[in-house]
Scaffold this active site. Sequence first.
Site, PDB file in Angstrom:
ATOM      1  N   LYS A 164      10.250  65.131 -40.735  1.00  0.00           N
ATOM      2  CA  LYS A 164      10.040  66.161 -41.752  1.00  0.00           C
ATOM      3  C   LYS A 164      11.133  66.132 -42.800  1.00  0.00           C
ATOM      4  O   LYS A 164      10.871  66.370 -43.978  1.00  0.00           O
ATOM      5  CB  LYS A 164       9.900  67.549 -41.115  1.00  0.00           C
TER       6      LYS A 164
ATOM      7  N   LYS B  56      -0.839  60.829 -37.026  1.00  0.00           N
ATOM      8  CA  LYS B  56      -1.436  62.010 -36.419  1.00  0.00           C
ATOM      9  C   LYS B  56      -2.262  62.793 -37.450  1.00  0.00           C
ATOM     10  O   LYS B  56      -1.850  62.921 -38.601  1.00  0.00           O
ATOM     11  CB  LYS B  56      -0.264  62.873 -35.918  1.00  0.00           C
TER      12      LYS B  56
ATOM     13  N   LYS C  23      -2.640  69.331 -40.321  1.00  0.00           N
ATOM     14  CA  LYS C  23      -3.181  70.314 -41.256  1.00  0.00           C
ATOM     15  C   LYS C  23      -2.433  70.336 -42.584  1.00  0.00           C
ATOM     16  O   LYS C  23      -2.943  70.812 -43.581  1.00  0.00           O
ATOM     17  CB  LYS C  23      -3.254  71.722 -40.645  1.00  0.00           C
TER      18      LYS C  23
END
Length: 329
Positions: free
Chosen positions: A114, A196, A199
């Site tokens: 991230k 992956k 969302k």
Amino acid sequence: MSERKIIFSGIKPTGIPTLGSLLGAMSHWEKLSSDYNCLYCVVDMHAITIRLDPAVLRDNGRNMFAWLIALGLDPEKNILYFQSNVPAHAELSWVLNCYTYAGELNRMTQFKDKSAKNTDNINAGLYTYPVLMAADILLYQANLVPVGEDQRQHLELCRDIAERFNKVYGDVFTIPDAFIPPYGARIMGLQNPQNKMSKSDDNANDCIYLSDSPDEIIKKFKRAVTDSDNQIKMSEEKPGISNLLTIYACVTGKTLAEAEAEFADAGYGHFKQSVGEAVAQTLAPYQKEHARLMSDIANLDAIAAKGAAKANEMAAKTLLKVKELIGFN
Ligand code: TYM
């Protein structure tokens, strides 16, 4: 609460939940809920490590809360609530920060991924995110935490923190186990089956959202990236096909071997269409229930308030014990 074991899990309200979160985690929440006392939490405090418009966050939160119920979690039998409504999460998180080493947080792959993606906002919340997760779980003395594969490392850290704390102060926290399903724990993107399904992804075609219409779902599956050898079987060399087979097995309740056998003689076109139809069919009743729940926001807010009251009561017990043991006045 009785002697039944306790489950805790959470989901971030950073967007519409995906088929990945359903198959990796949420579908098991419902299955496990009859044998455990369960707390399922919309972790809005975890969501603010990225900048979200307040109205969007509030709306996402309610939507996510409605999904929990729509997917079959009965609010009378499960404690459903918003993390920010239970201040003990933040309080315990601070304490646990002081029992977590920077070296451990530096090793977290989600933090590394991230921060590589959001170079302009590598905030301290992103860094200590796994400690807040540990507080979520340990506050309720949870035995089992049903999550997807991507949360395994965070769960291991949670156990390490709990064991460290227990070594100093005695048996304070239950050491939780992760429940990671044998397949479906890592649903991949449809356009990029190396990554992956997420969302917060920018490419909407990569991802099936629980709110997608049957047409959208079937279209996305038809466009799914596969390979050129036309064999429908599980294989590391065939990430696209393996992902579609896994999705098909999860939504139909068949084993992977049964799914492979069913499509042994089929072409990719027919296979992708069948997976899309099976997913659309699975989601349709949930979508209907979600729409019904969203038409009565006051009712949702009342359910959330009741859930928070129960969670506050449980959390207060652990927090009080921790504060006394530490020596807070
Ligand atoms: P979140 O919101 O990213 O995802 C919610 C759950 O869905 C699982 N999941 C997936 N499983 C399989 N394939 C995928 N593509 C996929 N995408 C998501 C996740 O593993 C997760 O179980 N940090 C957590 C939320 C959290 C939490 C907790 C979970 C906060 N505190 C305490 C358990 C216990 C998260 O971001 O989940």
